[in-house]
Scaffold this active site. Structure first.
Site, PDB file in Angstrom:
ATOM      1  N   GLY A  49       0.816  -1.153   0.073  1.00 36.29           N
ATOM      2  CA  GLY A  49       0.013  -0.074   0.024  1.00 36.29           C
ATOM      3  C   GLY A  49       0.853   1.143   0.114  1.00 36.29           C
ATOM      4  O   GLY A  49       1.965   1.035  -0.091  1.00 36.29           O
ATOM      5  N   LYS A  60      10.913   7.685   5.451  1.00 29.87           N
ATOM      6  CA  LYS A  60      11.933   7.400   6.490  1.00 29.87           C
ATOM      7  C   LYS A  60      13.274   6.893   5.980  1.00 29.87           C
ATOM      8  O   LYS A  60      14.354   7.106   6.686  1.00 29.87           O
ATOM      9  CB  LYS A  60      11.447   6.174   7.581  1.00 29.87           C
ATOM     10  CG  LYS A  60      10.333   6.372   8.252  1.00 29.87           C
ATOM     11  CD  LYS A  60      10.074   7.722   8.470  1.00 29.87           C
ATOM     12  CE  LYS A  60       8.432   8.249   9.176  1.00 29.87           C
ATOM     13  NZ  LYS A  60       7.662   8.228   7.846  1.00 29.87           N
ATOM     14  N   ASP A 323      -7.492   4.370   5.947  1.00 26.36           N
ATOM     15  CA  ASP A 323      -7.599   5.509   5.404  1.00 26.36           C
ATOM     16  C   ASP A 323      -8.910   5.728   4.756  1.00 26.36           C
ATOM     17  O   ASP A 323      -9.348   6.863   4.837  1.00 26.36           O
ATOM     18  CB  ASP A 323      -6.514   5.919   4.490  1.00 26.36           C
ATOM     19  CG  ASP A 323      -5.172   6.113   5.076  1.00 26.36           C
ATOM     20  OD1 ASP A 323      -4.948   6.020   6.327  1.00 26.36           O
ATOM     21  OD2 ASP A 323      -4.196   6.653   4.355  1.00 26.36           O
ATOM     22  N   HIS A 456      18.491   3.932  33.616  1.00 24.00           N
ATOM     23  CA  HIS A 456      19.272   5.320  33.718  1.00 24.00           C
ATOM     24  C   HIS A 456      20.561   4.798  32.873  1.00 24.00           C
ATOM     25  O   HIS A 456      21.122   3.942  33.010  1.00 24.00           O
ATOM     26  CB  HIS A 456      19.648   5.702  34.766  1.00 24.00           C
ATOM     27  CG  HIS A 456      20.538   6.855  35.068  1.00 24.00           C
ATOM     28  ND1 HIS A 456      20.091   7.976  35.059  1.00 24.00           N
ATOM     29  CD2 HIS A 456      22.019   6.971  35.151  1.00 24.00           C
ATOM     30  CE1 HIS A 456      21.158   9.173  35.046  1.00 24.00           C
ATOM     31  NE2 HIS A 456      22.241   8.404  35.236  1.00 24.00           N
TER      32      HIS A 456
HETATM   33  P1  FAD Z   1      -3.079   2.281   1.827  1.00 25.10           P
HETATM   34  O1  FAD Z   1      -1.733   1.785   2.368  1.00 25.10           O
HETATM   35  O2  FAD Z   1      -3.317   3.398   0.832  1.00 25.10           O
HETATM   36  O3  FAD Z   1      -3.416   0.766   0.759  1.00 25.10           O
HETATM   37  C1  FAD Z   1      -4.627   0.793  -0.151  1.00 25.10           C
HETATM   38  C2  FAD Z   1      -4.232  -0.354  -1.184  1.00 25.10           C
HETATM   39  O4  FAD Z   1      -5.298  -0.300  -1.872  1.00 25.10           O
HETATM   40  C3  FAD Z   1      -3.231   0.351  -2.221  1.00 25.10           C
HETATM   41  O5  FAD Z   1      -2.189  -0.457  -2.430  1.00 25.10           O
HETATM   42  C4  FAD Z   1      -3.866   0.560  -3.420  1.00 25.10           C
HETATM   43  O6  FAD Z   1      -3.397   0.219  -4.527  1.00 25.10           O
HETATM   44  C5  FAD Z   1      -5.043  -0.587  -3.144  1.00 25.10           C
HETATM   45  N1  FAD Z   1      -6.329  -0.192  -4.014  1.00 25.10           N
HETATM   46  C6  FAD Z   1      -6.986   0.885  -4.251  1.00 25.10           C
HETATM   47  N2  FAD Z   1      -7.995   1.022  -4.931  1.00 25.10           N
HETATM   48  C7  FAD Z   1      -8.127  -0.456  -5.137  1.00 25.10           C
HETATM   49  C8  FAD Z   1      -9.070  -1.281  -5.937  1.00 25.10           C
HETATM   50  N3  FAD Z   1     -10.269  -0.498  -6.642  1.00 25.10           N
HETATM   51  N4  FAD Z   1      -8.825  -2.584  -6.143  1.00 25.10           N
HETATM   52  C9  FAD Z   1      -7.712  -3.068  -5.804  1.00 25.10           C
HETATM   53  N5  FAD Z   1      -6.834  -2.380  -5.029  1.00 25.10           N
HETATM   54  C10 FAD Z   1      -6.953  -1.139  -4.729  1.00 25.10           C
HETATM   55  N6  FAD Z   1       1.477   6.410   8.576  1.00 25.10           N
HETATM   56  C11 FAD Z   1       2.000   5.940   9.752  1.00 25.10           C
HETATM   57  O7  FAD Z   1       1.571   5.123  10.786  1.00 25.10           O
HETATM   58  N7  FAD Z   1       3.532   6.101  10.093  1.00 25.10           N
HETATM   59  C12 FAD Z   1       4.275   7.010   9.057  1.00 25.10           C
HETATM   60  O8  FAD Z   1       5.379   7.156   9.511  1.00 25.10           O
HETATM   61  C13 FAD Z   1       3.511   7.496   7.841  1.00 25.10           C
HETATM   62  N8  FAD Z   1       4.147   8.220   7.039  1.00 25.10           N
HETATM   63  C14 FAD Z   1       3.658   8.515   5.941  1.00 25.10           C
HETATM   64  C15 FAD Z   1       4.351   9.289   5.047  1.00 25.10           C
HETATM   65  C16 FAD Z   1       3.813   9.731   3.750  1.00 25.10           C
HETATM   66  C17 FAD Z   1       4.645  10.681   2.873  1.00 25.10           C
HETATM   67  C18 FAD Z   1       2.357   9.197   3.509  1.00 25.10           C
HETATM   68  C19 FAD Z   1       1.607   9.547   2.408  1.00 25.10           C
HETATM   69  C20 FAD Z   1       1.627   8.560   4.407  1.00 25.10           C
HETATM   70  C21 FAD Z   1       2.223   8.202   5.654  1.00 25.10           C
HETATM   71  N9  FAD Z   1       1.652   7.406   6.766  1.00 25.10           N
HETATM   72  C22 FAD Z   1       2.096   7.089   7.545  1.00 25.10           C
HETATM   73  C23 FAD Z   1       0.131   6.898   6.330  1.00 25.10           C
HETATM   74  C24 FAD Z   1       0.050   5.550   6.017  1.00 25.10           C
HETATM   75  O9  FAD Z   1       0.845   5.265   4.949  1.00 25.10           O
HETATM   76  C25 FAD Z   1      -1.438   5.194   5.634  1.00 25.10           C
HETATM   77  O10 FAD Z   1      -2.282   5.527   6.914  1.00 25.10           O
HETATM   78  C26 FAD Z   1      -1.831   3.841   5.493  1.00 25.10           C
HETATM   79  O11 FAD Z   1      -0.892   3.514   4.249  1.00 25.10           O
HETATM   80  C27 FAD Z   1      -2.919   3.327   5.245  1.00 25.10           C
HETATM   81  O12 FAD Z   1      -3.326   1.987   5.084  1.00 25.10           O
HETATM   82  P2  FAD Z   1      -4.476   1.485   4.162  1.00 25.10           P
HETATM   83  O13 FAD Z   1      -4.223   0.077   4.220  1.00 25.10           O
HETATM   84  O14 FAD Z   1      -5.599   1.952   4.732  1.00 25.10           O
HETATM   85  O15 FAD Z   1      -4.519   2.055   2.924  1.00 25.10           O
END
Ligand code: FAD
Length: 477
Positions: A49, A60, A323, A456
């Site tokens: 993701g 990072k 998200d 400590h």
């Molecule tokens: P995502 O990780 O967005 O995964 C969703 C997946 O669904 C994707 O792979 C996408 O390709 C897939 N998808 C979408 N639509 C479809 C579809 N129709 N069919 C099949 N697949 C599909 N969070 C932290 O906890 N710590 C951090 O340090 C941190 N740093 C970050 C830095 C940046 C620059 C960014 C942008 C975000 C950061 N985040 C961090 C936030 C974190 O990346 C997200 O909160 C997390 O990835 C959410 O997970 P998710 O599984 O909900 O969605």
């Protein structure tokens, strides 16, 4: 069960999981581990993701390079070399190759783990719901696949929010995802947005040698972070080489691939700043486009898919996590929801994560770690609230490492000394959050925190010292 007819195939699974990020992947694995027939569909090239490919991990990786350069810059403070030594040159193509290598390793590792699970099929393609119990999966160069299911989990994540201003789509204007793929260290950069991503990227690129300006529309950076800590960090940024403008409303961007002018207003005055690269990092919104929600009863608003306390959407049997459900948008939050929803689907008792116990780290420098309620949120409950503070200037470990800018704030209820929130600004705060999370989640008191023996010299000593000094100030009954 799979049937084939007319070049298309139809599968029937117990649970369909759409999206293979930190939400979808562990949900699919937990269900398959318990014997369910699961299909996990991922539209990208691998599992992981946003977090793996353009979020937590790549940022990072860049940060590590930036910080190692920073360490070299201050090595003479520790008796190494001299202050006039030239700084290591940044070889950006090596940094990017390192990123690709780590990403491939992690994504491959995740896929290997799923391959070992009998009931789990991972399909790379884009899924679209076609009704409350069916979906179609489009795959490049292959016939679409249809799938029917008993339950579905939507975990499609979020995408960068566009800024509705002229020039936002100019070449060279990046977002948080395209910034990760940048092929060079820019001479200058404007970051529009002073949230976690904007501040993290600002410090990374500043340490790599970029002249950075951050424009934030709100009066304060880092939104919901403890206000005292956010202000301390803002003062630190202002004293470094980073230009920070809060209350800055960006109106338009002009320029070409190599040079941009960002026009904004602040306190009613028009201003502009020039930079080689502009990155819009002013938030993300749930990714629901093309998901076929209209064929179901699932509803959503600008902040995410609407879910119940058990993360079920308005369509019974279809759940949503991570998200795509809206704030807080963190990888560990998505994973915590994944485990809870999997247990719920399996009919097992599930502890759904509550925002009152959530933890988060802003990877600024110094880092900000936070768990539970801020002082402001705790006071809003109507309880009498105390805040115990510790200044890391007096801390042995901080003095040894030379990172004395820092503050610990423990928010507690005066009535029973229960710890409601722990907020830390310190270099190393990220690794203090495990203890903080345990304390808040288990409703520990100042007495219990104070009675724990902290080694400590470590940064965690501050927890015990601060709890005990808060207790010493309490009136004796
Ligand atoms: P995502 O990780 O967005 O995964 C969703 C997946 O669904 C994707 O792979 C996408 O390709 C897939 N998808 C979408 N639509 C479809 C579809 N129709 N069919 C099949 N697949 C599909 N969070 C932290 O906890 N710590 C951090 O340090 C941190 N740093 C970050 C830095 C940046 C620059 C960014 C942008 C975000 C950061 N985040 C961090 C936030 C974190 O990346 C997200 O909160 C997390 O990835 C959410 O997970 P998710 O599984 O909900 O969605």
């Amino acid at each position: 069960m799979t049937t084939k007819a007319d070049n298309t195939s139809t599968s029937s699974v117990e649970t369909l999981v759409i999206g293979g990020g930190p939400g979808g992947t562990p949900a699919a694995m937990a269900l398959a581990q318990s014997g369910r027939r699961v299909m996990l569909v991922e539209a990208g090239k691998g599992l992981g993701g946003t977090c793996l490919f353009s979020g937590c991990i790549p940022s990072k990786i860049f940060r590590e390079t930036a910080f190692r350069r920073h360490e070299a810059a201050r090595a003479s403070d520790f008796g190494l070399g001299s202050a006039t030594d030239t700084l290591p040159e940044v070889n950006w193509s090596t940094v990017q190759s390192r990123r690709h290598r780590i990403l491939a390793q992690r994504s491959g590792g995740a896929l290997a783990k799923t391959n070992g699970l009998k009931g789990l099929e991972v399909v790379f393609g884009r899924a679209r719901l076609t009704g409350p119990r069916s979906a179609v999966i489009e795959r490049a160069g292959e016939p679409p696949r249809t799938v029917t299911f008993e339950n579905a989990i939507l975990s499609t994540g979020s995408v960068p929010s566009p800024l509705p201003i002229p020039g936002a789509d100019l070449p060279g204007v990046l977002d948080s995802e395209t910034l990760i793929g940048i092929g060079f260290v820019p001479k200058s950069m404007v970051l529009i947005g002073g949230g976690p991503i904007g501040i993290e990227m600002a410090q990374i690129f500043a340490l790599l040698g970029t002249k950075v300006t951050v424009l934030e529309a709100a009066p304060r950076i880092l939104g919901p972070v403890d206000a005292t800590l956010a202000d301390l960090l803002a003062q630190h940024l202002a004293s470094s080489d980073i230009g920070l403008e809060t209350g800055a409303k960006v109106e338009r961007i002009e320029g070409n691939e190599d040079s941009h002018q960002v026009h904004y207003t602040r306190n009613g005055q028009s201003r502009s700043v020039e930079a080689q690269v502009v990155a819009i990092v002013a938030g993300r919104h749930p990714n629901v486009a093309g998901l076929g929600l209209e064929t179901t009863a699932v509803t959503h608003g600008p902040h995410g898919i609407k879910v119940s306390d058990t993360l079920e959407t308005d369509e019974p049997g279809i759940f949503a996590i991570g998200d795509v459900v809206g704030n807080p948008m963190f990888a560990h939050w998505a994973t915590a929801q994944a485990h809870a929803v999997a247990r719920h689907i399996l009919g097992q008792p599930a502890a759904f994560p509550s925002s009152e116990h959530n933890s988060a780290v802003i990877f600024s420098s110094p880092e900000i770690g936070m768990v539970g309620l801020t002082e402001e949120a705790a006071r809003a409950s109507g309880d009498k609230i105390g805040v115990a503070e510790y200044d890391y200037r007096i801390d042995a470990r901080a003095q040894i490492t030379g990172d004395t800018l820092g503050r610990l704030r423990i928010v507690y209820r005066i009535e029973d000394h229960r710890i409601l929130g722990i907020h830390v600004l310190a270099e190393g705060a990220a690794d203090l959050m495990g203890e903080a999370a345990l304390a808040v989640r288990n409703a520990l008191t100042l007495e219990q925190m104070g009675a724990s023996i902290h080694p400590h010299p470590t940064l965690t000593e501050a927890f015990g010292i601060t709890a005990l000094s808060a207790l010493a100030k309490q009136p004796h009954g």
